[in-house]
Design a protein around this motif. Structure first.
Motif, short mmCIF file in Angstrom:
data_model
loop_
_atom_site.label_atom_id
_atom_site.label_comp_id
_atom_site.label_asym_id
_atom_site.label_seq_id
_atom_site.Cartn_x
_atom_site.Cartn_y
_atom_site.Cartn_z
N PHE A 66 53.10 11.64 44.34
CA PHE A 66 54.18 11.98 45.26
C PHE A 66 54.12 13.45 45.61
CE2 PHE A 66 55.58 8.38 42.74
CZ PHE A 66 55.98 7.49 43.73
N THR A 67 54.33 13.76 46.88
CA THR A 67 54.42 15.16 47.30
C THR A 67 55.73 15.74 46.77
OG1 THR A 67 55.61 14.67 49.34
CG2 THR A 67 53.16 14.63 49.43
N ALA A 68 55.86 17.05 46.89
CA ALA A 68 57.09 17.71 46.46
C ALA A 68 58.30 17.16 47.21
CB ALA A 68 56.98 19.22 46.66
N GLY A 69 58.16 16.94 48.51
CA GLY A 69 59.26 16.42 49.30
C GLY A 69 59.64 15.00 48.93
N GLU A 70 58.63 14.16 48.70
CA GLU A 70 58.89 12.78 48.29
C GLU A 70 59.60 12.73 46.94
OE1 GLU A 70 55.11 10.57 50.42
OE2 GLU A 70 54.83 11.52 48.47
N TRP A 71 59.13 13.54 46.00
CA TRP A 71 59.72 13.55 44.67
C TRP A 71 61.15 14.08 44.70
CZ3 TRP A 71 58.99 10.79 40.69
CH2 TRP A 71 59.43 11.18 39.43
N ALA A 72 61.39 15.11 45.50
CA ALA A 72 62.74 15.67 45.64
C ALA A 72 63.69 14.62 46.24
CB ALA A 72 62.72 16.93 46.50
N ALA A 73 63.22 13.87 47.24
CA ALA A 73 64.04 12.83 47.84
C ALA A 73 64.36 11.73 46.84
CB ALA A 73 63.35 12.25 49.07
N PHE A 74 63.38 11.35 46.03
CA PHE A 74 63.61 10.33 45.00
C PHE A 74 64.65 10.81 43.99
CE2 PHE A 74 62.52 8.83 40.70
CZ PHE A 74 62.84 7.49 40.86
N ARG A 75 64.47 12.03 43.48
CA ARG A 75 65.42 12.56 42.49
C ARG A 75 66.83 12.65 43.07
NH1 ARG A 75 62.42 17.50 41.81
NH2 ARG A 75 64.48 18.39 41.51
N SER A 76 66.93 13.05 44.33
CA SER A 76 68.23 13.12 44.99
C SER A 76 68.85 11.74 45.08
CB SER A 76 68.06 13.73 46.38
OG SER A 76 69.29 13.78 47.05
N GLY A 77 68.05 10.73 45.41
CA GLY A 77 68.54 9.36 45.49
C GLY A 77 69.03 8.85 44.15
N VAL A 78 68.32 9.21 43.08
CA VAL A 78 68.76 8.81 41.74
C VAL A 78 70.11 9.44 41.42
CG1 VAL A 78 68.26 9.03 39.27
CG2 VAL A 78 66.43 8.40 40.85
N ARG A 79 70.23 10.74 41.69
CA ARG A 79 71.50 11.42 41.41
C ARG A 79 72.65 10.86 42.22
NH1 ARG A 79 68.71 16.46 42.47
NH2 ARG A 79 67.48 16.84 40.62
N ASP A 80 72.35 10.42 43.45
CA ASP A 80 73.40 9.89 44.34
C ASP A 80 73.68 8.41 44.11
OD1 ASP A 80 73.56 12.41 45.44
OD2 ASP A 80 72.38 11.90 47.23
N GLY A 81 72.99 7.78 43.16
CA GLY A 81 73.24 6.39 42.83
C GLY A 81 72.66 5.38 43.82
#
Length: 65
Positions: free
Chosen positions: A47-62
């Motif tokens: 995963f690129t940095a942007g993809e990984w950041a979007a995934f982590r954000s999605g996890v935090r947002d439920g």
């Protein structure tokens, strides 16, 4: 990129009975590789940095619950 020398980190949420979990490796610049700890012969997902950041954000947002 050869991943034979990267450090794989296992989540602290690993199932303590079956040891099933994913492992993550830092590829630099915010990019990561993810693999199944039970099937290490399978190619890891990258995963690129942007993809990984979007995934982590999605996890935090439920988004995945």
């Amino acid at each position: 990129m050869d991943l034979s020398d990267v450090h794989w980190a296992t989540s602290s949420y690993t199932n303590r009975w079956t040891k099933t979990c994913v492992e993550v490796a830092d590829l630099g610049g915010g990019a990561v590789a993810v693999r199944d700890s039970d099937n290490r012969d399978l190619p890891p997902l990258r995963f690129t940095a942007g993809e990984w950041a979007a995934f982590r954000s999605g996890v935090r947002d439920g988004e995945f619950g």
